[in-house]
Design an enzyme around this catalytic site. Structure first.
Site, PDB file in Angstrom:
ATOM      1  N   ASN A   5       0.879  -1.172   0.000  1.00  0.00           N
ATOM      2  CA  ASN A   5       0.000   0.000   0.000  1.00  0.00           C
ATOM      3  C   ASN A   5       0.915   1.220   0.000  1.00  0.00           C
ATOM      4  OD1 ASN A   5      -1.770   2.062   0.507  1.00  0.00           O
ATOM      5  ND2 ASN A   5      -2.707   1.121   2.326  1.00  0.00           N
TER       6      ASN A   5
ATOM      7  N   ARG B 126      -2.758  -2.061  -3.276  1.00  0.00           N
ATOM      8  CA  ARG B 126      -3.951  -1.252  -3.047  1.00  0.00           C
ATOM      9  C   ARG B 126      -3.888  -0.062  -4.002  1.00  0.00           C
ATOM     10  NH1 ARG B 126      -5.074   3.493   1.021  1.00  0.00           N
ATOM     11  NH2 ARG B 126      -7.293   3.667   0.690  1.00  0.00           N
TER      12      ARG B 126
ATOM     13  N   HIS C  34     -12.915   2.841   0.334  1.00  0.00           N
ATOM     14  CA  HIS C  34     -12.800   1.834   1.403  1.00  0.00           C
ATOM     15  C   HIS C  34     -13.459   0.528   0.948  1.00  0.00           C
ATOM     16  CE1 HIS C  34     -12.697   5.207   4.642  1.00  0.00           C
ATOM     17  NE2 HIS C  34     -11.468   4.852   4.318  1.00  0.00           N
TER      18      HIS C  34
ATOM     19  N   ARG D  62     -11.339  15.515   7.250  1.00  0.00           N
ATOM     20  CA  ARG D  62     -12.217  15.814   6.099  1.00  0.00           C
ATOM     21  C   ARG D  62     -13.596  16.243   6.584  1.00  0.00           C
ATOM     22  NH1 ARG D  62     -11.113  10.185   3.072  1.00  0.00           N
ATOM     23  NH2 ARG D  62      -9.198   9.941   4.250  1.00  0.00           N
TER      24      ARG D  62
ATOM     25  N   GLU E 263      -7.912  -5.206   5.247  1.00  0.00           N
ATOM     26  CA  GLU E 263      -7.837  -4.890   3.820  1.00  0.00           C
ATOM     27  C   GLU E 263      -6.717  -5.663   3.135  1.00  0.00           C
ATOM     28  OE1 GLU E 263      -8.191  -0.659   5.182  1.00  0.00           O
ATOM     29  OE2 GLU E 263      -8.855  -0.387   3.125  1.00  0.00           O
TER      30      GLU E 263
END
Ligand code: AMP
Length: 402
Positions: free
Chosen positions: A7, A94, A183, A244, A388
């Site tokens: 990742n 990823r 996600h 965010r 993940e």
């Protein structure tokens, strides 16, 4: 079969080496501050149930040097977990944005890299770094298949009325402005584990997943597929997050640009990096927010209430979309898995909707998947830890198996 999962971020690189026959972790780590004057590599190995940690601090000029050092650590004759890098059967990457063209994990080819590049526009922070990770792997592991797994994949299954924005239709046709969702790797993994936990076939699962972490998103899962999701064209839409803003009135954007003399990229940075919990109370980590609330900080209390309200509003709307047939509501990711205060606040007052939290169970810290609702809760409330990397490795294994 051993699979390496990468990742890659712009100045960081996370990795995991997994043994797929047992789905166990052999090694993992993180290289931080790549390209800076001083970088840091934290590497962990797991041999015979024993965890060993190595920390190396020196400059890592690019991702190539970082990955070379990771390979050296993984193959170290004494402390390593594999004899040489040829033992790695595939590398899973990823990738944040795959646009409309990609709806499933893919073997990396030149056209796939071109699509990842085309999506720089939508994901300027992540996609370039993800592509760098792929190119470094191609250089350092010649002949080993690279598989790209996209954060947008799971959300691509949503119906047209969920992915379209009510903007002039030509904006969708010309610029591909639509909801993609993010996600997705986490949401897909958690949906699979939820079905398994409930003893149901995935195709029959109807659930709501709350991935609450530094970045947060929710998905409505209907018959095992993503039916709606809270993030949009970019990972900015939806819930209040660490930095965010989540969903706001879009008219705020031109108003702030005009009044504060900000450019498009400046207002984008303001909404992505200086907003959310940070913008409201000066902290991004939920543990710090709780500590500030304890200390009487009113802004921290406001930030927490706003985050919880944003989750509840989407939870309610997804229960409505599922029309009364919900097999579970699921908490996952850093906050979802660890923060009993947030879980309790989200579930508070939801009894009329069939959600009854077991307070004692919620407050107990235990690893693994578990139920935190009372036996008479119509809808089970679950904690399902996300993974993940394992989802990416499983996708890579499935693809190279073909
Ligand atoms: P993630 O992005 O999934 O890695 O989640 C990271 C976030 O999880 C952190 O920024 C914290 O806000 C939150 N977190 C992690 N551990 C805890 C904890 N024990 N209690 C509350 N929040 C936590």
């Amino acid at each position: 079969m051993k699979i390496l999962v990468i990742n890659a971020g712009s100045s960081s690189c996370k990795y995991q080496l997994l043994e797929m026959d047992t789905q166990s972790l052999l090694g993992s780590g993180l290289v931080e501050r790549i390209g800076a004057r001083m970088g840091c590599l934290t590497h962990r190995t797991y041999k015979g149930g024993k965890e060993e940690k190595v920390v190396r601090e020196h400059p890592f000029p690019t991702h190539v040097e970082s990955m070379e050092e990771v390979i050296a650590l993984l193959t170290d004759p004494e402390a390593g977990v594999i004899k040489n890098k040829n033992e790695i059967a595939a590398i899973g990457h990823r990738v944040v944005h795959g646009g409309e063209a990609i709806t499933a994990p893919v073997l990396v080819t030149q056209p796939v890299k071109d699509i990842i590049r085309e999506c720089f526009l939508f994901s300027p922070l992540h996609n370039p770094a993800n592509l760098t990770g792929i190119e470094v792997a191609e250089k350092l592991f010649p002949g080993v298949p690279n598989v790209a797994v996209f954060d947008t994949e799971f959300g691509m299954g949503i119906p047209e009325e969920a992915y379209m924005y009510a903007l002039p239709y030509h904006l969708y046709e010309e610029l591909k402005i639509r909801r993609y969702g993010f996600h997705g790797t986490s949401h897909k993994y958690v949906a699979g584990r939820t079905a398994e936990y409930l003893g149901k076939a995935l195709k029959d699962l109807c659930s709501v997943t709350m991935h609450l972490g530094n970045g947060s998103s929710m998905t409505c899962v209907k018959n095992g597929r993503c039916f709606d999701t809270s993030m949009g064209l970019t990972p900015l839409e939806g819930l209040v997050m660490g930095t965010r803003c989540g969903s706001i009135d879009p008219a705020i954007v031109p108003f702030v640009m005009e009044k504060k003399g900000l450019s498009a990229s400046e207002v984008d940075a303001l909404m992505n990096k200086q907003s959310g919990l940070l913008g409201l109370c000066g902290h991004t980590d939920m543990r710090d927010v709780h500590a500030q609330i304890e200390a009487g900080d009113k802004r921290a209390a406001l930030a927490f209430k706003m985050l919880v309200r944003s989750v509840k509003k989407i939870l309610g709307s997804y229960l409505a979309l599922l029309g009364g047939k919900t097999d579970a509501v699921v908490f996952t990711a850093g906050i979802g898995e660890n923060d009993s205060i947030t879980r309790a606040a989200v579930c508070e007052g939801m009894e009329a909707f069939g959600i009854k939290l077991d307070k004692a169970e919620n407050n107990t810290r235990k690893p693994g998947a578990r139920t935190i609702s009372t036996p008479d809760s119509n809808i089970p409330v679950l904690i399902i830890p996300t993974n993940e990397e394992l989802q990416i490795a499983m996708a890579a294994k499935a693809l190279i198996g073909k």
